[in-house]
Design a protein around this motif. Structure first.
Motif, PDB file in Angstrom:
ATOM      1  N   ASN A 167      -8.213   2.720  -9.118  1.00  0.00           N
ATOM      2  CA  ASN A 167      -7.177   1.861  -8.558  1.00  0.00           C
ATOM      3  C   ASN A 167      -7.745   0.936  -7.490  1.00  0.00           C
ATOM      4  O   ASN A 167      -8.806   1.202  -6.914  1.00  0.00           O
ATOM      5  N   SER A 205      -6.477  -2.648  -4.622  1.00  0.00           N
ATOM      6  CA  SER A 205      -5.379  -3.410  -4.032  1.00  0.00           C
ATOM      7  C   SER A 205      -5.789  -4.855  -3.841  1.00  0.00           C
ATOM      8  O   SER A 205      -6.893  -5.135  -3.365  1.00  0.00           O
ATOM      9  N   ARG A 246       1.187  -0.358  -3.329  1.00  0.00           N
ATOM     10  CA  ARG A 246      -0.094  -0.241  -4.016  1.00  0.00           C
ATOM     11  C   ARG A 246      -1.170   0.316  -3.077  1.00  0.00           C
ATOM     12  O   ARG A 246      -1.995   1.122  -3.486  1.00  0.00           O
TER      13      ARG A 246
END
Length: 230
Positions: free
Chosen positions: A160, A162, A185
Motif C-alpha cells: 500500500n 499514499s 489511506r
C-alpha cells in the motif's frame, strides 16, 4: 550450484521462538524544508498513527543535512541520520512531487544512508512505506521512484502507499489533516506497515539470507586463509 551452501526454505525456519516485545521502531523522513511543508505535515500525521498503534517513532529533520559527498561522513547530521537508520525496524518516506519526481532533499537523505556499514546493512530487511504529496492532481511519480530505491536498499516495501493531491486543501491552519479519503489511506498504510514490521522484524536475517552471499563469503574466507599460509 554448490550444494554445501544451498538451503531449501522451510516453515520451521520461519517460526519465531522468542518474539521481540519492545515497541516497533520507525524512522520518518520527509522531503521539504518549507516552513509549511505538506510532506512534513503528512509525515507527522503518520507518526501520530504509528504511536497510537504502540510504535516508537522518530522524525528526522533534514535541515542542515549536507549534500551527499559535500561533507565528510562524520558530519553531525549525517551521523544522526545513520544512527536513526540503524535504530529503526521500519521507515516511512514522504516526499513532495517536484518536476515529476521526488525532491533532491528526499534523495539526499536516502543517499546518505549506506548500503553497507562494515558488516552491517542498515536498511536490509527493514520495512518501508512510501507516501507523496502533490500541489496538483494526484500522481504517483515520487512513490514509484521511492519504491525503486527501497528495493535497491533491500527493504521490504509494503504494497500500500499514499498520494495526497492538492495537499494545500487537505490541512487546517493548525497543520492537522482534515478528514478525507486521503487521510483514511494514510491510516491504511500505517496499519499495514505496522503489521508487516511485526511480521518480519524477528525474521529479517533469515528472509534476506542469500545463497550467493553465503557462497561468496565462504570463498572470500578461503582466499584469506590460503593467502596467510603462503
Amino acid at each position: 550450484m554448490n550444494l554445501e551452501f544451498f538451503e531449501a526454505p522451510t516453515q520451521e525456519k520461519l517460526a519465531v521462538r522468542a518474539p521481540s516485545r519492545h515497541p516497533p521502531r520507525f524512522l520518518m523522513l520527509y522531503g521539504s524544508l518549507r516552513e509549511r511543508s505538506y510532506s512534513k505535515l503528512a509525515t507527522l500525521e503518520a507518526a501520530r498513527l504509528l504511536q497510537a498503534m504502540g510504535g516508537e517513532v522518530k522524525v528526522f529533520d533534514p535541515s542542515a543535512l549536507p549534500l551527499p559527498d559535500g561533507a565528510p561522513e562524520t558530519h553531525p547530521k549525517v551521523q544522526e541520520l545513520r544512527a536513526l537508520a540503524a535504530w529503526s525496524e521500519g521507515m516511512v518516506w514522504c516526499s513532495p512531487e517536484r518536476h515529476g519526481a521526488m525532491t533532491g532533499i528526499m534523495k539526499a537523505q536516502i543517499d546518505w544512508i549506506p548500503l553497507n556499514a562494515g558488516a552491517v546493512r542498515p536498511t536490509q530487511g527493514k520495512t518501508l512505506a512510501v507516501m507523496q504529496v502533490s500541489g496538483g492532481s494526484q500522481s504517483f511519480n515520487a512513490v514509484n521512484q521511492m519504491r525503486v530505491l527501497g528495493r535497491w536498499m533491500r527493504m521490504v516495501t509494503i504494497p500500500n502507499q499514499s498520494s495526497v493531491a492538492k495537499a494545500f486543501n487537505e490541512f487546517d491552519e493548525a497543520g492537522r489533516m482534515k478528514p478525507s479519503a486521503y487521510y483514511d489511506r494514510i491510516v491504511d498504510v500505517m496499519e499495514e506497515l505496522f503489521k508487516f514490521t511485526l511480521l518480519t522484524r524477528d525474521l529479517s536475517p533469515y528472509l534476506v539470507d542469500r545463497y550467493s552471499e553465503r557462497k561468496e563469503s565462504a570463498e572470500e574466507l578461503s582466499r584469506r586463509v590460503n593467502q596467510k599460509s603462503i
